[in-house]
Design an enzyme around this catalytic site. Sequence first.
Site, mmCIF file in Angstrom:
data_model
loop_
_atom_site.group_PDB
_atom_site.id
_atom_site.type_symbol
_atom_site.label_atom_id
_atom_site.label_comp_id
_atom_site.label_asym_id
_atom_site.label_seq_id
_atom_site.Cartn_x
_atom_site.Cartn_y
_atom_site.Cartn_z
ATOM 1 N N LYS A 32 2.071 11.092 -14.240
ATOM 2 C CA LYS A 32 2.706 10.902 -15.285
ATOM 3 C C LYS A 32 2.554 12.372 -15.917
ATOM 4 C CE LYS A 32 2.485 6.998 -17.452
ATOM 5 N NZ LYS A 32 2.110 5.764 -18.029
ATOM 6 N N ARG A 103 -2.504 7.126 -22.515
ATOM 7 C CA ARG A 103 -2.011 6.216 -21.495
ATOM 8 C C ARG A 103 -2.909 6.702 -20.196
ATOM 9 N NH1 ARG A 103 3.690 4.772 -22.977
ATOM 10 N NH2 ARG A 103 4.219 5.996 -24.394
ATOM 11 N N GLY A 112 1.940 -1.385 -14.675
ATOM 12 C CA GLY A 112 1.566 -2.573 -15.286
ATOM 13 C C GLY A 112 -0.179 -2.488 -14.957
ATOM 14 N N MET A 114 -2.632 -0.410 -15.333
ATOM 15 C CA MET A 114 -3.426 0.415 -16.165
ATOM 16 C C MET A 114 -3.230 0.189 -17.718
ATOM 17 S SD MET A 114 -5.602 1.766 -13.791
ATOM 18 C CE MET A 114 -6.063 3.265 -14.509
ATOM 19 N N ARG A 376 10.218 9.337 -13.360
ATOM 20 C CA ARG A 376 9.529 9.096 -12.286
ATOM 21 C C ARG A 376 10.595 8.772 -11.045
ATOM 22 N NH1 ARG A 376 5.861 4.382 -14.215
ATOM 23 N NH2 ARG A 376 7.843 2.817 -14.658
ATOM 24 N N HIS A 490 8.657 -6.969 -16.525
ATOM 25 C CA HIS A 490 7.530 -6.792 -15.569
ATOM 26 C C HIS A 490 7.680 -7.518 -14.357
ATOM 27 C CE1 HIS A 490 3.695 -8.129 -13.863
ATOM 28 N NE2 HIS A 490 3.443 -6.685 -14.019
ATOM 29 N N SER A 798 -0.450 -0.151 28.645
ATOM 30 C CA SER A 798 0.074 -0.697 27.027
ATOM 31 C C SER A 798 -1.257 -1.158 26.471
ATOM 32 C CB SER A 798 0.863 -1.854 27.349
ATOM 33 O OG SER A 798 1.301 -2.133 26.301
ATOM 34 N N CYS A 865 1.638 -2.361 22.526
ATOM 35 C CA CYS A 865 2.279 -3.619 22.073
ATOM 36 C C CYS A 865 1.475 -4.522 21.301
ATOM 37 C CB CYS A 865 2.685 -4.338 23.554
ATOM 38 S SG CYS A 865 1.275 -4.951 24.314
ATOM 39 N N TYR A 885 5.884 4.998 23.886
ATOM 40 C CA TYR A 885 6.620 3.864 23.022
ATOM 41 C C TYR A 885 5.622 2.861 22.377
ATOM 42 C CZ TYR A 885 5.419 0.388 26.590
ATOM 43 O OH TYR A 885 4.740 -0.311 27.644
HETATM 44 C C1 PEP Z 1 -3.001 -7.612 22.151
HETATM 45 O O1 PEP Z 1 -4.079 -8.027 22.437
HETATM 46 O O2 PEP Z 1 -2.859 -6.662 21.324
HETATM 47 C C2 PEP Z 1 -1.793 -8.120 22.654
HETATM 48 C C3 PEP Z 1 -0.613 -7.563 22.626
HETATM 49 O O3 PEP Z 1 -2.028 -9.385 23.327
HETATM 50 P P1 PEP Z 1 -2.226 -10.726 22.671
HETATM 51 O O4 PEP Z 1 -1.759 -10.570 21.256
HETATM 52 O O5 PEP Z 1 -1.089 -11.725 23.505
HETATM 53 O O6 PEP Z 1 -3.595 -11.081 23.000
#
Ligand code: PEP
Length: 909
Positions: A32, A103, A112, A114, A376, A490, A798, A865, A885
């Site tokens: 601000k 303020r 909202g 502060m 803002r 709000h 992975s 993953c 990936y």
């Molecule tokens: C993990 O452990 O990150 C995973 C992808 O396998 P799970 O969640 O099935 O144990």
Amino acid sequence: MEILQEVKPRVYRFGDKSADGNSKMKNLLGGKGANLAEMSSIGIPVPPGFTITTEVCTEYNLLGQDAVVEMIKEEVEASIANIESLMGTTFGDKENPLLVSVRSGARVSMPGMMDTVLNLGMNDEVVLGLAKKTNNEQFAWDSYRRFIQMYGGVVLGMKPASKDDIDPFEEIMEHLKEKRGIQLDTEFTIQDLKDLVYDFKDAVKKRTGHDFPTNPWDQLWGAIIAVFNSWNGDRAVYYRNMNGYPADWGTAVNVQAMVYGNMGDNSGTGVCFTRDAGTGENVFNGEYLINAQGEDVVAGVRTPQQITKLGSERWAELAKIDDDDRTENYPSLEELMPKIFNELNDYQDTLEKHYRDMQDMEFTIQDGKLWILQTRNGKRTGAAMVKIAMDLLKEKMIDEKEALLLIEANKLDELLHPVFDLSALKKAHVIAQGLPASPGAATGKIVFFADEASKYKNSILVRIETSPEDLEGMNIAKGILTARGGMTSHAAVVARGMGKCCISGAGALKINYKTRTLTVGEHEYHEGDWISLNGSTGNIIEGKVATAEPELSGEFAEVMALSDKYGVMKVRTNADSPKDAKVARGFGAEGIGLTRTEHMFFEVDRIKAMREMILADTVKGRKQALEDLLPMQRADFEGIFEAMEGLSVTIRLLDPPLHEFVPHQLATQKELAEDMHISLQAVKIKVSELEEFNPMLGHRGCRLGNTYPEITEMQTRAIIEAALNLKEKGIICKPEIMVPLIGTVKEFEFQEELIRRTAKKIFEERHDTVEYLVGTMIEIPRAALMADLIAEKADFFSFGTNDLTQMTFGYSRDDAGKFLPIYIEKGILKVDPFEVLDQEGVGQLVKIGTERGRSTKPNLKVGLCGEHGGEPSSVEFCYNSGMNYVSCSPYRVPIARLVSAQAAIKATL
Ligand code: PEP
Ligand code: MG
């Protein structure tokens, strides 16, 4: 020689088209303060004032009140003198008084969260001077009573004692209204206001034991300290924790000359947006009230009017108000004060071009003069965010990279969530209409109190109006419905920020907190009854309404196309069925990073064979059961491969502990015993044998495949045969077989050797081959440390960051819910590490694993993953760690694609 050390200012001034600071100084001046300085220097008429820096807040937390007041006293006094000379008024003067606002302002907007005090500098004498000067006694006394109310609440702690309790000042006002037989605050007479001031002060004395402070300087210091304290107040701490903002950021304090929108019919106040915050449409819009102060618009006590004629016409159509009624009772600012409107319109244009983003501005008209109080970057829905970014790009205000960086990835979620199923909607019974405050669809059971929002799995929070105390419950509820309040109330602002469906200002609703009922006309609804909200139309619907998948806009596709242009790291999906795989592919997934095969065994027709396999006493018996499972698994894989034609599909071998598959209830145990022609006792014994003390650390993952190699054999066969079957049909598939939960090199080697041997056997049987990879999850810390040796045989890694987090922290995934919320509340942890990757600790193992793996195989394919694969800060970390990936759930694929691009762009900046 004496060296003069430069003293760093702690107070920065602004006003009269100049300023000490600028918009780049957000960390020091707060959002601000930095904006006020910037606006002032580009010629926007902001009321003059000064900002006490965020560093002073930190100094206050370290050194305490006395030391800090001493440090800034001189600068604050000189800055007040500066405002006095610019406004031609004097602080505490009886004749010509200067009143100020105080303020908070952190470096990021915390709506909202502060506290604010307005009309500061008022006392029994000043009020008379103000009345005389403005020739408006009503206004002066109204300002005085507002001041005591705000100062009392914020600085002196005069708050409701409990949630069912009414605000102590509101209670006094309600009494008076009842006594006088009036309904609205505006109906108070001057004498009423004087009585209120007297009663308010009396209430303060009774509750705090002290007189209300009359010296303006005492008031000012009290308010400054209260703002500093509010940084560590419950609401701020909750908001900070929710967003991961560190405690040492602190808040700045902005002290600014008051200007008044309640000085009669030539005054007013409002909030406006340079574009539509709900849809992104490029139309200037907003709301205002004549003869009112800022909080009147936000509190939603009176129904605000629209700024533009277009907005007003659209509003009237929704509210079913005809044009004569509209122009007479609710004219737009454009129609009512065209000169002021034109000036405001120019400023909104200037400000948007200056900040190169949609602006959310507050303004006040004091006796025919327009003041801009703040601007803002506006909060907006996911849909608006995407449209605005693409529109600004087309308007050449920003370039492609900037457009992508303008989009908050998590907000894409809103676009991908279900909307009401159209056919279900046709049958829906609309019970009332409110304002479409935040789009989307929500269905759930009614709750009336924010702290009860978690009572049901799906709840709709129904309130007369919401306040910052309700934030946590609003976050939990599926949707929010309020009886009062406009589009900038709000509830509306907060819900939009959260991407949560909200309907506000549904005036037909009668809400009774005591009886916990919602009445609409003749009908009464109770807590626990189902209702549904259509946040895009404002329709409130009785009962539960089915939802359907959303349709994605053209702009969304443009954002995704741009993401792919700049993104380097690929995005795959975690999918266990052809249906999920197709959805993910529709969202742009470039393959599957994790198919959890165990999920396939839970389906009704398979669980029986699975149980027979587990309960078999001999290898022969187990093989027989596995043979029954083989065709089912093969068909599963064929479906998934087909859905992902041409793309890599990583299939993970069986992971969970076996006891998850066996029945624990007597009835099902009996059924199984009958099916298998064995005794109930035999089933019971087997089940108890499988029971584990720490299943997460027990007989699961590759430990299964290494103790029951037949399982790995069967799964490999199903995968390879499925791939060969599709190959015969001309469908290309790229299987990647993944071994879970390895900790030692040998654990992997045993499995890898078995997989390759099995595949070779099938190739010989079928006189055909397919290319496939064999890799492993890295989800046990030891595997990350041994990655160089594991990579000798593994084609890919992975990272399973769910287990890696579990085992690095030593927090059970299944039990962490008991203590993590408390840890976060206490600040022991900033965020839930199962949601946001712990880059500091777990991240080290990810980096070590990647580096060591690639020291053996420089081109080793590495991905992630765990659940973190769809969380923006974690995805960015993956890019920076050099991953090929990330893989995430289907609905998070677009988020990960955008973040992948944003990370690549940030790396070039
Ligand atoms: C993990 O452990 O990150 C995973 C992808 O396998 P799970 O969640 O099935 O144990
Ligand atoms: Mg795992």
